[in-house]
Design a protein around this motif. Structure first.
Motif, PDB file in Angstrom:
ATOM      1  N   TYR A 131       0.833  -1.200   0.000  1.00  0.00           N
ATOM      2  CA  TYR A 131       0.000   0.000   0.000  1.00  0.00           C
ATOM      3  C   TYR A 131       0.870   1.253   0.000  1.00  0.00           C
ATOM      4  CZ  TYR A 131      -3.456   3.447   1.413  1.00  0.00           C
ATOM      5  OH  TYR A 131      -4.257   4.562   1.460  1.00  0.00           O
ATOM      6  N   ARG A 132       1.859   1.287   0.875  1.00  0.00           N
ATOM      7  CA  ARG A 132       2.742   2.462   0.937  1.00  0.00           C
ATOM      8  C   ARG A 132       3.548   2.626  -0.348  1.00  0.00           C
ATOM      9  NH1 ARG A 132       4.272   5.076   5.604  1.00  0.00           N
ATOM     10  NH2 ARG A 132       3.009   4.569   7.413  1.00  0.00           N
ATOM     11  N   LEU A 133       4.046   1.521  -0.881  1.00  0.00           N
ATOM     12  CA  LEU A 133       4.888   1.604  -2.077  1.00  0.00           C
ATOM     13  C   LEU A 133       4.102   1.979  -3.330  1.00  0.00           C
ATOM     14  CD1 LEU A 133       7.177  -1.523  -1.586  1.00  0.00           C
ATOM     15  CD2 LEU A 133       7.874   0.875  -1.445  1.00  0.00           C
ATOM     16  N   PHE A 134       2.907   1.398  -3.506  1.00  0.00           N
ATOM     17  CA  PHE A 134       2.228   1.508  -4.793  1.00  0.00           C
ATOM     18  C   PHE A 134       0.943   2.323  -4.791  1.00  0.00           C
ATOM     19  CE2 PHE A 134       4.812  -2.345  -5.029  1.00  0.00           C
ATOM     20  CZ  PHE A 134       5.628  -1.961  -6.078  1.00  0.00           C
ATOM     21  N   VAL A 135       0.400   2.639  -3.626  1.00  0.00           N
ATOM     22  CA  VAL A 135      -0.819   3.448  -3.590  1.00  0.00           C
ATOM     23  C   VAL A 135      -0.494   4.866  -3.131  1.00  0.00           C
ATOM     24  CG1 VAL A 135      -3.133   3.694  -2.617  1.00  0.00           C
ATOM     25  CG2 VAL A 135      -2.283   1.421  -3.252  1.00  0.00           C
ATOM     26  N   THR A 136       0.124   4.995  -1.957  1.00  0.00           N
ATOM     27  CA  THR A 136       0.404   6.331  -1.430  1.00  0.00           C
ATOM     28  C   THR A 136       1.802   6.823  -1.771  1.00  0.00           C
ATOM     29  OG1 THR A 136       1.138   5.462   0.710  1.00  0.00           O
ATOM     30  CG2 THR A 136      -1.216   6.004   0.474  1.00  0.00           C
ATOM     31  N   HIS A 137       2.642   5.942  -2.285  1.00  0.00           N
ATOM     32  CA  HIS A 137       4.025   6.277  -2.670  1.00  0.00           C
ATOM     33  C   HIS A 137       4.791   6.922  -1.507  1.00  0.00           C
ATOM     34  CE1 HIS A 137       3.248   5.130  -6.791  1.00  0.00           C
ATOM     35  NE2 HIS A 137       2.098   5.779  -6.687  1.00  0.00           N
ATOM     36  N   GLU A 138       4.662   6.279  -0.353  1.00  0.00           N
ATOM     37  CA  GLU A 138       5.384   6.713   0.835  1.00  0.00           C
ATOM     38  C   GLU A 138       6.580   5.801   1.061  1.00  0.00           C
ATOM     39  OE1 GLU A 138       2.702   7.666   4.332  1.00  0.00           O
ATOM     40  OE2 GLU A 138       1.365   6.489   3.051  1.00  0.00           O
ATOM     41  N   PRO A 139       7.602   6.300   1.717  1.00  0.00           N
ATOM     42  CA  PRO A 139       8.701   5.409   2.085  1.00  0.00           C
ATOM     43  C   PRO A 139       8.227   4.406   3.132  1.00  0.00           C
ATOM     44  CG  PRO A 139       8.995   7.581   3.078  1.00  0.00           C
ATOM     45  CD  PRO A 139       7.811   7.672   2.161  1.00  0.00           C
ATOM     46  N   VAL A 140       8.877   3.265   3.168  1.00  0.00           N
ATOM     47  CA  VAL A 140       8.549   2.237   4.149  1.00  0.00           C
ATOM     48  C   VAL A 140       9.729   2.145   5.111  1.00  0.00           C
ATOM     49  CG1 VAL A 140       7.928  -0.165   4.540  1.00  0.00           C
ATOM     50  CG2 VAL A 140       7.217   0.977   2.425  1.00  0.00           C
ATOM     51  N   THR A 141       9.501   2.575   6.337  1.00  0.00           N
ATOM     52  CA  THR A 141      10.564   2.543   7.336  1.00  0.00           C
ATOM     53  C   THR A 141      10.594   1.191   8.033  1.00  0.00           C
ATOM     54  OG1 THR A 141       9.160   3.308   9.145  1.00  0.00           O
ATOM     55  CG2 THR A 141      10.208   5.022   7.756  1.00  0.00           C
ATOM     56  N   GLU A 142      11.641   0.965   8.781  1.00  0.00           N
ATOM     57  CA  GLU A 142      11.752  -0.253   9.584  1.00  0.00           C
ATOM     58  C   GLU A 142      10.577  -0.324  10.563  1.00  0.00           C
ATOM     59  OE1 GLU A 142      13.395  -3.831  11.033  1.00  0.00           O
ATOM     60  OE2 GLU A 142      13.950  -2.685   9.251  1.00  0.00           O
ATOM     61  N   ARG A 143      10.228   0.797  11.135  1.00  0.00           N
ATOM     62  CA  ARG A 143       9.101   0.840  12.088  1.00  0.00           C
ATOM     63  C   ARG A 143       7.783   0.502  11.385  1.00  0.00           C
ATOM     64  NH1 ARG A 143       6.722  -0.955  15.587  1.00  0.00           N
ATOM     65  NH2 ARG A 143       5.221   0.219  16.783  1.00  0.00           N
ATOM     66  N   ASP A 144       7.593   0.994  10.174  1.00  0.00           N
ATOM     67  CA  ASP A 144       6.386   0.652   9.411  1.00  0.00           C
ATOM     68  C   ASP A 144       6.302  -0.859   9.201  1.00  0.00           C
ATOM     69  OD1 ASP A 144       5.715   3.387   9.059  1.00  0.00           O
ATOM     70  OD2 ASP A 144       6.962   3.494   7.252  1.00  0.00           O
ATOM     71  N   ALA A 145       7.428  -1.466   8.857  1.00  0.00           N
ATOM     72  CA  ALA A 145       7.472  -2.907   8.615  1.00  0.00           C
ATOM     73  C   ALA A 145       7.139  -3.671   9.899  1.00  0.00           C
ATOM     74  CB  ALA A 145       8.843  -3.309   8.082  1.00  0.00           C
ATOM     75  N   GLU A 146       7.722  -3.261  11.021  1.00  0.00           N
ATOM     76  CA  GLU A 146       7.444  -3.924  12.301  1.00  0.00           C
ATOM     77  C   GLU A 146       5.981  -3.781  12.689  1.00  0.00           C
ATOM     78  OE1 GLU A 146      10.069  -2.449  15.297  1.00  0.00           O
ATOM     79  OE2 GLU A 146      11.812  -3.503  14.449  1.00  0.00           O
ATOM     80  N   ARG A 147       5.432  -2.588  12.505  1.00  0.00           N
ATOM     81  CA  ARG A 147       4.039  -2.346  12.874  1.00  0.00           C
ATOM     82  C   ARG A 147       3.101  -3.229  12.039  1.00  0.00           C
ATOM     83  NH1 ARG A 147       3.278   3.408  14.064  1.00  0.00           N
ATOM     84  NH2 ARG A 147       4.519   3.579  12.189  1.00  0.00           N
ATOM     85  N   ALA A 148       3.380  -3.391  10.754  1.00  0.00           N
ATOM     86  CA  ALA A 148       2.549  -4.243   9.894  1.00  0.00           C
ATOM     87  C   ALA A 148       2.592  -5.697  10.371  1.00  0.00           C
ATOM     88  CB  ALA A 148       3.018  -4.137   8.442  1.00  0.00           C
ATOM     89  N   ALA A 149       3.781  -6.179  10.676  1.00  0.00           N
ATOM     90  CA  ALA A 149       3.935  -7.555  11.160  1.00  0.00           C
ATOM     91  C   ALA A 149       3.241  -7.732  12.507  1.00  0.00           C
ATOM     92  CB  ALA A 149       5.416  -7.906  11.269  1.00  0.00           C
ATOM     93  N   ASP A 150       3.418  -6.764  13.394  1.00  0.00           N
ATOM     94  CA  ASP A 150       2.827  -6.861  14.733  1.00  0.00           C
ATOM     95  C   ASP A 150       1.302  -6.851  14.668  1.00  0.00           C
ATOM     96  OD1 ASP A 150       5.454  -6.834  15.537  1.00  0.00           O
ATOM     97  OD2 ASP A 150       5.363  -4.868  16.514  1.00  0.00           O
ATOM     98  N   ALA A 151       0.740  -6.035  13.775  1.00  0.00           N
ATOM     99  CA  ALA A 151      -0.720  -5.979  13.639  1.00  0.00           C
ATOM    100  C   ALA A 151      -1.262  -7.319  13.140  1.00  0.00           C
ATOM    101  CB  ALA A 151      -1.114  -4.850  12.686  1.00  0.00           C
ATOM    102  N   ALA A 152      -0.587  -7.919  12.182  1.00  0.00           N
ATOM    103  CA  ALA A 152      -1.029  -9.221  11.670  1.00  0.00           C
ATOM    104  C   ALA A 152      -0.921 -10.289  12.753  1.00  0.00           C
ATOM    105  CB  ALA A 152      -0.205  -9.611  10.440  1.00  0.00           C
ATOM    106  N   ALA A 153       0.158 -10.248  13.539  1.00  0.00           N
ATOM    107  CA  ALA A 153       0.329 -11.223  14.616  1.00  0.00           C
ATOM    108  C   ALA A 153      -0.772 -11.054  15.668  1.00  0.00           C
ATOM    109  CB  ALA A 153       1.709 -11.057  15.255  1.00  0.00           C
ATOM    110  N   ALA A 154      -1.103  -9.801  16.022  1.00  0.00           N
ATOM    111  CA  ALA A 154      -2.149  -9.558  17.019  1.00  0.00           C
ATOM    112  C   ALA A 154      -3.503 -10.044  16.517  1.00  0.00           C
ATOM    113  CB  ALA A 154      -2.200  -8.067  17.351  1.00  0.00           C
ATOM    114  N   ALA A 155      -3.805  -9.782  15.233  1.00  0.00           N
ATOM    115  CA  ALA A 155      -5.077 -10.241  14.669  1.00  0.00           C
ATOM    116  C   ALA A 155      -5.148 -11.766  14.644  1.00  0.00           C
ATOM    117  CB  ALA A 155      -5.257  -9.671  13.264  1.00  0.00           C
ATOM    118  N   ALA A 156      -4.044 -12.391  14.312  1.00  0.00           N
ATOM    119  CA  ALA A 156      -4.013 -13.853  14.282  1.00  0.00           C
ATOM    120  C   ALA A 156      -4.203 -14.427  15.688  1.00  0.00           C
ATOM    121  CB  ALA A 156      -2.702 -14.351  13.680  1.00  0.00           C
ATOM    122  N   ARG A 157      -3.530 -13.849  16.677  1.00  0.00           N
ATOM    123  CA  ARG A 157      -3.674 -14.324  18.064  1.00  0.00           C
ATOM    124  C   ARG A 157      -5.103 -14.128  18.570  1.00  0.00           C
ATOM    125  NH1 ARG A 157       1.631 -12.187  18.682  1.00  0.00           N
ATOM    126  NH2 ARG A 157       0.769 -10.205  19.372  1.00  0.00           N
ATOM    127  N   ALA A 158      -5.766 -13.051  18.107  1.00  0.00           N
ATOM    128  CA  ALA A 158      -7.144 -12.778  18.523  1.00  0.00           C
ATOM    129  C   ALA A 158      -8.151 -13.712  17.839  1.00  0.00           C
ATOM    130  CB  ALA A 158      -7.496 -11.322  18.216  1.00  0.00           C
TER     131      ALA A 158
END
Length: 196
Positions: free
Chosen positions: A163-190
Motif C-alpha cells: 500500500y505504501r509503495l504503490f498506492v500512497t508512494h510513501e517510504p517504508v521505514t523499519e518501524r512501518d514494517a514492524e508495525r505491519a507484522a505486529d498488527a497481523a500477529a495480534a489479529a491472528a492471536r485474537a
C-alpha cells in the motif's frame, strides 16, 4: 525422443528469462519489448515470438520461474518475530537496487495487463502459501488458535508495505514494517484470521 533436462531448451529459456529481468530492471514494463529481450538474450526474435508470443508471455514465464525459487523462511520460535522477518524481506527486496526495479515492474505490468495480473496473482499465491509455514508452526506451538488461515496472515502482514509503495508512494521505514507484522500477529492471536 526424450528431451534432456538442462539441454538447449533450458538454456534458451534461462537466457530469455535473464534478459527479461534485466530489461525490466533497466527500462521498466513500459520499455520492455520482445525485440530488446531477443537482442540481449542472443536468442533469435522469431524464436522468442514463437515460444513466448508477447511481452505478457515473457512476464508470465519470468514470474513462473521466480515462483519456483525457494524463499528463505525464518524460524525464530515466535510468530511475531517470524512475521517481522518476512516483512523486512519484502521491504528490503523493493529497496534493493537490482531486484527492486524488477519487482516494481512486475506490479506495473499487472496493473496494465490482465495476463500479467494473473501471473502475478499466481506468484503471490505461491509465496503466501510458502510463507504460511510460520503460521502453521505457531499453531503447533499453541501460539495461535487452530484454524488460523496462514496465507491470509501473511497477506495481512505484507499488505501495508505494498500500500505504501504503490498506492500512497510513501517510504517504508523499519518501524512501518514492524508495525505491519505486529498488527497481523495480534489479529491472528485474537482469532480473527480464520480459514473460511
Amino acid at each position: 525422443m526424450e528431451r534432456r533436462p538442462g539441454g538447449r531448451s533450458a538454456r534458451v529459456r534461462d537466457a530469455v528469462r535473464q534478459a527479461t529481468l534485466a530489461e525490466l530492471g533497466e527500462h521498466g514494463y513500459s520499455g520492455l519489448t520482445v525485440e530488446s529481450v531477443a537482442i540481449r538474450s542472443g536468442v533469435h526474435k522469431t524464436t522468442v515470438y514463437r515460444r513466448w508470443g508477447s511481452v505478457e508471455g515473457l512476464i508470465a514465464d519470468a514470474l513462473e520461474l521466480a515462483r519456483e525459487e525457494p524463499w528463505p523462511m525464518p524460524d525464530t520460535g515466535s510468530l511475531q518475530d517470524d512475521l517481522r522477518e518476512i516483512v523486512r524481506l519484502v521491504r528490503s527486496g523493493f529497496a534493493d537496487p537490482v531486484a527492486g526495479p524488477i519487482s516494481t515492474a512486475f506490479v506495473a505490468a499487472a496493473v496494465q495487463s490482465g495476463d500479467a495480473a494473473r501471473s502475478l496473482h499466481d506468484f503471490f499465491t505461491a509465496r503466501h502459501e510458502q510463507a504460511a509455514v510460520v503460521v502453521r508452526r505457531a499453531v503447533e506451538r499453541g501460539e495461535l488458535p487452530p484454524g488460523t488461515d496462514g496465507a491470509e496472515v501473511i497477506r495481512m502482514a505484507v499488505a501495508p508495505i505494498y500500500y505504501r509503495l504503490f498506492v500512497t508512494h510513501e517510504p517504508v521505514t523499519e518501524r512501518d514494517a514492524e508495525r505491519a507484522a505486529d498488527a497481523a500477529a495480534a489479529a491472528a492471536r485474537a482469532g480473527v484470521i480464520r480459514v473460511a
